[in-house]
Design a protein around this motif. Sequence first.
Motif, PDB file in Angstrom:
ATOM      1  N   PRO A 173       0.812  -1.221   0.000  1.00  0.00           N
ATOM      2  CA  PRO A 173       0.000   0.000   0.000  1.00  0.00           C
ATOM      3  C   PRO A 173       0.845   1.269   0.000  1.00  0.00           C
ATOM      4  N   ASP A 174       1.934   1.273   0.760  1.00  0.00           N
ATOM      5  CA  ASP A 174       2.781   2.455   0.850  1.00  0.00           C
ATOM      6  C   ASP A 174       3.313   2.855  -0.527  1.00  0.00           C
ATOM      7  N   ASN A 175       3.844   1.895  -1.261  1.00  0.00           N
ATOM      8  CA  ASN A 175       4.407   2.214  -2.577  1.00  0.00           C
ATOM      9  C   ASN A 175       3.317   2.549  -3.596  1.00  0.00           C
ATOM     10  N   ILE A 176       2.169   1.903  -3.481  1.00  0.00           N
ATOM     11  CA  ILE A 176       1.052   2.236  -4.385  1.00  0.00           C
ATOM     12  C   ILE A 176       0.683   3.708  -4.196  1.00  0.00           C
ATOM     13  N   LEU A 177       0.552   4.115  -2.942  1.00  0.00           N
ATOM     14  CA  LEU A 177       0.149   5.499  -2.658  1.00  0.00           C
ATOM     15  C   LEU A 177       1.244   6.489  -3.049  1.00  0.00           C
ATOM     16  N   LYS A 178       2.494   6.104  -2.822  1.00  0.00           N
ATOM     17  CA  LYS A 178       3.596   7.005  -3.195  1.00  0.00           C
ATOM     18  C   LYS A 178       3.656   7.189  -4.710  1.00  0.00           C
ATOM     19  N   ALA A 179       3.459   6.122  -5.452  1.00  0.00           N
ATOM     20  CA  ALA A 179       3.503   6.239  -6.918  1.00  0.00           C
ATOM     21  C   ALA A 179       2.347   7.112  -7.408  1.00  0.00           C
ATOM     22  N   LEU A 180       1.158   6.909  -6.854  1.00  0.00           N
ATOM     23  CA  LEU A 180       0.028   7.759  -7.258  1.00  0.00           C
ATOM     24  C   LEU A 180       0.345   9.225  -6.963  1.00  0.00           C
ATOM     25  N   SER A 181       0.960   9.484  -5.807  1.00  0.00           N
ATOM     26  CA  SER A 181       1.318  10.871  -5.481  1.00  0.00           C
ATOM     27  C   SER A 181       2.347  11.418  -6.459  1.00  0.00           C
ATOM     28  N   GLN A 182       3.331  10.607  -6.815  1.00  0.00           N
ATOM     29  CA  GLN A 182       4.352  11.113  -7.752  1.00  0.00           C
ATOM     30  C   GLN A 182       3.703  11.546  -9.065  1.00  0.00           C
ATOM     31  N   PHE A 183       2.754  10.751  -9.529  1.00  0.00           N
ATOM     32  CA  PHE A 183       2.045  11.117 -10.763  1.00  0.00           C
ATOM     33  C   PHE A 183       1.276  12.422 -10.556  1.00  0.00           C
ATOM     34  N   MET A 184       0.545  12.519  -9.451  1.00  0.00           N
ATOM     35  CA  MET A 184      -0.315  13.697  -9.247  1.00  0.00           C
ATOM     36  C   MET A 184       0.493  14.952  -8.907  1.00  0.00           C
TER      37      MET A 184
END
Length: 347
Positions: A173-184
């Motif tokens: 979950p941590d990396n999923i959320l971090k990747a989504l943030s990097q995109f946004m």
Amino acid sequence: MIFSCGDNEPYEAVPVSEDPLEDTVATDIALTLEIPDYFPDLTYDLSQNPPTQNGFVLGKKLFYDGRLASDGVVSCGFCHIQAFAFTHHTHITSHGVDGAIGKRNAQPLHNLAFMEDFTWDGAADHLDAQPIIPITTEVEMNNTFSNIVATLSQDPEYVDMFAAAFDNGQIDPDNILKALSQFMLMMVSADSKYDRYLRNDGTTLTAEETAGLGLFEAKCSSCHAGMLQTDQTYRNNGLSIDPEFNDLGRFRVTGQPSDSLKFKVPSLRNIEATFPYMHDGRLPDLEAVLDHYANGITDSPTLDPLLRNEDGSLGIPLTALEKAQIIAFLKTLTDDNFIFDERFAEF
Ligand code: HEC
Ligand code: HEC
């Protein structure tokens, strides 16, 4: 790889291809957010999750992947459509899995790196935490993280992409959320006509737009303040309570009666593209918004004092000409280079 948004130079773009794996590079590259000097300070601590090429591409793939939802269809991009500055367009309030209807109008996604908290009532105080809400909400994506992790772990492309984007390479979950943030985080919108005018690149505003800017500064900018047109507070701008949803806004988060019917003062960037308007999408166009401020204010104990006049009347008096001028100014906030930026487009 630099995302330039100034000086009239074209973006030095991340490669855009049909296949996200092709955009993943063997040695990861740090991405830089180029931010105009007249923008507010960043609120996101980039040192905790520095955007990289591989994290960005992974975040983009996740953003457009329907498998994050229980029905395999409702991706983030389903409700946040780029052509409308990442809002949901065909529905007034958003539709989630199985056609379930949420009670709020999807917010645009842009300049999130400068926001202190997220959603119409500020329920999320960090960008990394925000997607937990849609992912787990029944009327949105109706899923669980353990389910998503299990699904993604079976997909060899994701296994490679998480390995390329994060040192520990884990699908969690941590990396999923971090990747989504990097995109946004990379979604900086700073190339509207108004920006080019502010940057003094020779762009001029028309007489109508200039008059609108003056009116906006006099009548709207106490709340829609600064270069992102929001002071990031929660206020009651006089909408009548919606009998269907009975949405009390900020009260939901704080439990304070004084916060009843207060919603976040929204940024007005790209406002031309994000119709319909207000937290529940009740106003179809900008004319209706200006009519609301001029003649449509509903009184209530938490109505913002700025909308009370000394003579006891409510609202912001505006002539038809003034409304048209303000709308002309608001349209200078449209950033087509952002709305059509291929870096953010679906694969
Ligand atoms: C079913 C439609 C729907 C889906 C799917 C959806 N969103 Fe949203 N999004 C919304 C709505 C509606 C809001 C406003 C929520 C509120 O105020 O309670 C919102 C708000 C947001 C915000 C806050 C913006 C701001 O300015 O505060 C972010 C960030 C966001 N969504 C990102 C995502 C991401 C990432 C995903 C995928 C994991 C996603 N959304 C999936 C409808 C959706
Ligand atoms: C008292 C503070 C205040 C003032 C003054 C104010 N606004 Fe707003 N505005 C808000 C708030 C709060 C919202 C969100 C309300 C909601 O959705 O419940 C909003 C919403 C909007 C929206 C809809 C945005 C969207 O994403 O749906 C537009 C457009 C807008 N305002 C334009 C204006 C203009 C133009 C003026 C001046 C004529 C103005 N506002 C004056 C507080 C204010």
